[in-house]
Design a protein around this motif. Structure first.
Motif, PDB file in Angstrom:
ATOM      1  N   PRO A   1     -10.168   7.001   9.426  1.00 44.76           N
ATOM      2  CA  PRO A   1      -8.832   7.561   9.638  1.00 44.76           C
ATOM      3  C   PRO A   1      -8.795   8.530  10.810  1.00 44.76           C
ATOM      4  O   PRO A   1      -9.701   9.347  10.997  1.00 44.76           O
TER       5      PRO A   1
ATOM      6  N   GLN B   1      -7.513   0.655  -0.006  1.00 41.09           N
ATOM      7  CA  GLN B   1      -8.136   1.959  -0.169  1.00 41.09           C
ATOM      8  C   GLN B   1      -7.717   2.588  -1.489  1.00 41.09           C
ATOM      9  O   GLN B   1      -6.564   2.440  -1.931  1.00 41.09           O
TER      10      GLN B   1
ATOM     11  N   ARG C   1      -6.359   5.208  -4.119  1.00 40.86           N
ATOM     12  CA  ARG C   1      -5.296   6.230  -4.023  1.00 40.86           C
ATOM     13  C   ARG C   1      -5.703   7.471  -4.807  1.00 40.86           C
ATOM     14  O   ARG C   1      -6.411   7.406  -5.768  1.00 40.86           O
TER      15      ARG C   1
ATOM     16  N   GLU D   1      -5.058   0.407   4.346  1.00 31.19           N
ATOM     17  CA  GLU D   1      -4.052   1.020   3.467  1.00 31.19           C
ATOM     18  C   GLU D   1      -4.119   0.459   2.053  1.00 31.19           C
ATOM     19  O   GLU D   1      -4.369   1.186   1.091  1.00 31.19           O
ATOM     20  N   LEU D   2      -3.919  -0.854   1.932  1.00 30.82           N
ATOM     21  CA  LEU D   2      -3.742  -1.441   0.596  1.00 30.82           C
ATOM     22  C   LEU D   2      -5.027  -1.520  -0.204  1.00 30.82           C
ATOM     23  O   LEU D   2      -4.991  -1.523  -1.432  1.00 30.82           O
TER      24      LEU D   2
ATOM     25  N   GLU E   1       2.743   6.135   7.817  1.00 28.87           N
ATOM     26  CA  GLU E   1       2.102   5.704   9.053  1.00 28.87           C
ATOM     27  C   GLU E   1       0.699   5.162   8.767  1.00 28.87           C
ATOM     28  O   GLU E   1       0.034   5.581   7.821  1.00 28.87           O
ATOM     29  N   LEU E   2       0.260   4.211   9.583  1.00 32.62           N
ATOM     30  CA  LEU E   2      -1.097   3.694   9.443  1.00 32.62           C
ATOM     31  C   LEU E   2      -2.102   4.836   9.587  1.00 32.62           C
ATOM     32  O   LEU E   2      -1.880   5.761  10.374  1.00 32.62           O
ATOM     33  N   PRO E   3      -3.211   4.778   8.868  1.00 27.98           N
ATOM     34  CA  PRO E   3      -4.195   5.866   8.943  1.00 27.98           C
ATOM     35  C   PRO E   3      -4.976   5.901  10.250  1.00 27.98           C
ATOM     36  O   PRO E   3      -5.684   6.865  10.523  1.00 27.98           O
TER      37      PRO E   3
ATOM     38  N   SER F   1      -3.351  -3.094   7.985  1.00 25.81           N
ATOM     39  CA  SER F   1      -2.708  -2.503   6.814  1.00 25.81           C
ATOM     40  C   SER F   1      -3.435  -2.896   5.531  1.00 25.81           C
ATOM     41  O   SER F   1      -3.669  -2.056   4.662  1.00 25.81           O
TER      42      SER F   1
END
Length: 249
Positions: A189, A247, A249, A244-245, A72-74, A240
């Motif tokens: 987030p 950020q 990990r 997401e991409l 899910e999206l943050p 996204s």
């Protein structure tokens, strides 16, 4: 592997009975037999593997808890779309679900050509909700978006949010390129992000004033003018990419 949503909370080792809808799709259409496996997501967004254990006029599944992936999206994203023409509401709902939206709100914009008659709103929302749920299963999401309707933008702006943006055609024409990125970089987030899009006729000056009065930022979506059904998808892809991409990990 097929994915289905449960309406209740589940636990490791539970045996559950399939709903009529899941039975029809998995057993009747896909011809699942005893021993077949599918994924099930419970009402608290936890993921399970389910093995078909009994089969007859009804069927039961034994659940095994598995690690729940971060799909899910943050941030909690609501897209607010002026009523579009023809079947575009279905397209927007389906594709936005695949891209991670939490809520879709369609509203009667000042310049909307399409109109939803009051006696048909419930039927339309039922149809759109079914599309959203199917798309969430197809995309292997953990949450199903909600779809709702508002009479006008003022009604929408009563929705609580942390950050709000309005995709404004004039901003794109004037070459504005940084506001969207700035707003997305500032979101953290867990926050609620509200994004407003106009119908084919565009956003009226009154609606721009209303949005700005409640703290919404006018943003462009790149140098090109996007169709009403394309703009929300561009926005969700940007969310996204940034949250997401890009950020670590």
């Amino acid at each position: 592997m097929q994915r289905y949503f449960l309406e209740t909370t589940a636990h490791d080792g539970d045996q559950i009975s399939l709903t009529a809808a899941v039975y029809h799709h998995w057993v009747t259409v896909l011809r699942a037999e005893v021993g077949a496996e599918a994924e099930f997501v419970d009402a608290t967004a936890h993921l399970f593997h389910g093995r078909l254990t009994t089969l007859g006029d009804s069927a039961t599944v034994t659940l095994t808890a598995v690690p729940t992936p971060p799909v899910e999206l943050p941030v909690d994203v609501t897209i607010v779309c002026g009523l579009p023409k023809q079947e575009k509401a279905e397209w927007i709902t389906q594709k936005a679900t695949e891209l991670g939206v939490a809520r879709v709100i369609f509203y009667g914009a000042d310049w909307s050509v399409a109109k939803w008659q009051p006696n048909k709103v419930a039927k339309k929302l039922t149809r759109l909700t079914k599309i959203a749920h199917g798309a969430a299963e197809q995309a292997h999401r953990l949450r199903r978006p909600t779809v709702s309707y508002a009479k006008n933008l003022a009604e929408v702006l009563q929705t609580p949010y942390d950050v709000a943006v309005m995709a404004y055609e004039e901003s794109a024409k004037q070459g504005e390129q940084s506001a969207l990125n700035q707003q997305l970089q500032a979101v953290t987030p867990g926050q609620h992000l509200l994004a407003i899009f106009g119908p084919e006729g565009g956003i009226s000056p009154a609606e721009v004033t209303q949005a700005q009065a409640t703290g919404a930022t006018l943003v462009g979506l790149g140098p090109r003018i996007l169709r009403t059904e394309t703009a929300p998808l561009y926005f969700l892809a940007a969310v996204s990419m940034v949250l997401e991409l890009q950020q670590p990990r």
